[in-house]
Motif scaffolding. Structure first.
Motif, PDB file in Angstrom:
ATOM      1  N   ALA A 111       0.841  -1.205   0.000  1.00 43.77           N
ATOM      2  CA  ALA A 111       0.000   0.000   0.000  1.00 43.77           C
ATOM      3  C   ALA A 111       0.877   1.257   0.000  1.00 43.77           C
ATOM      4  CB  ALA A 111      -0.928   0.000   1.207  1.00 43.77           C
ATOM      5  N   GLU A 112       1.951   1.239   0.778  1.00 44.45           N
ATOM      6  CA  GLU A 112       2.851   2.394   0.817  1.00 44.45           C
ATOM      7  C   GLU A 112       3.559   2.584  -0.525  1.00 44.45           C
ATOM      8  OE1 GLU A 112       3.970   2.459   5.565  1.00 44.45           O
ATOM      9  OE2 GLU A 112       5.049   1.098   4.236  1.00 44.45           O
ATOM     10  N   ILE A 113       3.951   1.480  -1.127  1.00 40.46           N
ATOM     11  CA  ILE A 113       4.585   1.566  -2.444  1.00 40.46           C
ATOM     12  C   ILE A 113       3.593   2.153  -3.445  1.00 40.46           C
ATOM     13  CG2 ILE A 113       5.566   0.239  -4.353  1.00 40.46           C
ATOM     14  CD1 ILE A 113       6.679  -1.705  -2.165  1.00 40.46           C
ATOM     15  N   GLY A 114       2.331   1.769  -3.330  1.00 40.38           N
ATOM     16  CA  GLY A 114       1.293   2.347  -4.184  1.00 40.38           C
ATOM     17  C   GLY A 114       1.170   3.848  -3.975  1.00 40.38           C
ATOM     18  N   GLU A 115       1.339   4.296  -2.742  1.00 41.00           N
ATOM     19  CA  GLU A 115       1.268   5.730  -2.441  1.00 41.00           C
ATOM     20  C   GLU A 115       2.369   6.503  -3.164  1.00 41.00           C
ATOM     21  OE1 GLU A 115      -0.905   7.700  -0.416  1.00 41.00           O
ATOM     22  OE2 GLU A 115      -2.127   5.902  -0.627  1.00 41.00           O
ATOM     23  N   LEU A 116       3.514   5.851  -3.399  1.00 35.46           N
ATOM     24  CA  LEU A 116       4.603   6.518  -4.116  1.00 35.46           C
ATOM     25  C   LEU A 116       4.172   6.929  -5.517  1.00 35.46           C
ATOM     26  CD1 LEU A 116       7.735   4.403  -3.166  1.00 35.46           C
ATOM     27  CD2 LEU A 116       7.238   6.756  -2.516  1.00 35.46           C
ATOM     28  N   GLN A 117       3.150   6.252  -6.031  1.00 40.52           N
ATOM     29  CA  GLN A 117       2.696   6.519  -7.385  1.00 40.52           C
ATOM     30  C   GLN A 117       1.492   7.454  -7.416  1.00 40.52           C
ATOM     31  OE1 GLN A 117       2.442   2.857  -9.679  1.00 40.52           O
ATOM     32  NE2 GLN A 117       3.903   1.907  -8.295  1.00 40.52           N
ATOM     33  N   GLN A 118       1.145   8.020  -6.270  1.00 41.93           N
ATOM     34  CA  GLN A 118      -0.006   8.923  -6.177  1.00 41.93           C
ATOM     35  C   GLN A 118       0.439  10.371  -6.349  1.00 41.93           C
ATOM     36  OE1 GLN A 118      -3.068   7.678  -6.108  1.00 41.93           O
ATOM     37  NE2 GLN A 118      -2.100   5.676  -6.131  1.00 41.93           N
ATOM     38  N   ASP A 119      -0.500  11.274  -6.162  1.00 38.79           N
ATOM     39  CA  ASP A 119      -0.184  12.696  -6.308  1.00 38.79           C
ATOM     40  C   ASP A 119       0.838  13.126  -5.263  1.00 38.79           C
ATOM     41  OD1 ASP A 119      -1.586  14.079  -3.904  1.00 38.79           O
ATOM     42  OD2 ASP A 119      -3.143  12.778  -4.742  1.00 38.79           O
ATOM     43  N   GLN A 120       1.451  14.258  -5.519  1.00 41.98           N
ATOM     44  CA  GLN A 120       2.564  14.766  -4.707  1.00 41.98           C
ATOM     45  C   GLN A 120       2.246  14.847  -3.210  1.00 41.98           C
ATOM     46  OE1 GLN A 120       5.468  15.547  -6.225  1.00 41.98           O
ATOM     47  NE2 GLN A 120       6.576  16.389  -4.501  1.00 41.98           N
ATOM     48  N   ALA A 121       1.091  15.394  -2.849  1.00 39.35           N
ATOM     49  CA  ALA A 121       0.769  15.578  -1.423  1.00 39.35           C
ATOM     50  C   ALA A 121       0.651  14.235  -0.705  1.00 39.35           C
ATOM     51  CB  ALA A 121      -0.524  16.372  -1.275  1.00 39.35           C
ATOM     52  N   ARG A 122      -0.048  13.284  -1.298  1.00 36.51           N
ATOM     53  CA  ARG A 122      -0.182  11.951  -0.675  1.00 36.51           C
ATOM     54  C   ARG A 122       1.169  11.264  -0.584  1.00 36.51           C
ATOM     55  NH1 ARG A 122      -4.950   8.584  -3.334  1.00 36.51           N
ATOM     56  NH2 ARG A 122      -4.095   7.006  -1.951  1.00 36.51           N
ATOM     57  N   ARG A 123       1.940  11.383  -1.634  1.00 40.23           N
ATOM     58  CA  ARG A 123       3.264  10.748  -1.664  1.00 40.23           C
ATOM     59  C   ARG A 123       4.156  11.348  -0.576  1.00 40.23           C
ATOM     60  NH1 ARG A 123       4.471  11.162  -6.957  1.00 40.23           N
ATOM     61  NH2 ARG A 123       5.293  13.252  -6.734  1.00 40.23           N
TER      62      ARG A 123
END
Length: 125
Positions: free
Chosen positions: A60-72
């Motif tokens: 899930a955290e690795i997936g967050e790396l691929q999200q928008d800047q603020a979430r990442r």
């Protein structure tokens, strides 16, 4: 390149590559004649995925790396804090192990030097 070749050059099993695709961590490759065909940058993305896993990031955290800047950024800040704490914990464990190799006490917990070091660790936490 084929999934077999990608697995070979990255050292990651083809099953893991397919798993990451299913979970959106790797973009779906184009298909030719029913076979997956990966661009060269897929190997780089796999290196990043493996590095993240080895650093303790969840899928899930690795997936967050691929999200928008603020979430990442929010996820990365939290993970950096966690990693820094793990580094402190590992340094303490390293100190314990190296002292235990040199210490003549039967029970390391009874060693005054070790007890003093543990007291220092508690104060610095």
């Amino acid at each position: 390149m084929t999934i077999g070749r990608l697995a070979e050059i990255t050292g990651v099993p083809a099953s893991a590559i397919r798993f990451w695709e299913r979970h959106g961590l790797l973009p779906a490759p184009e298909r030719r004649g029913g076979q997956r065909r990966y661009p060269p940058e897929a190997a780089e993305r796999i290196v990043v995925l493996r590095t993240c896993q080895q650093a303790g990031l969840t899928l899930a955290e690795i997936g967050e790396l691929q999200q928008d800047q603020a979430r990442r950024e929010a996820m990365i800040r939290a993970k950096v804090t966690e990693i820094e704490q793990r580094m402190v914990d590992l340094e303490h464990a390293h100190q314990l192990m190296t002292h235990a190799l040199r210490c003549g006490k039967q029970d390391i917990v009874g060693c005054p030097t070790f007890r003093q070091q543990m007291s220092t660790w508690r104060r610095s936490s």
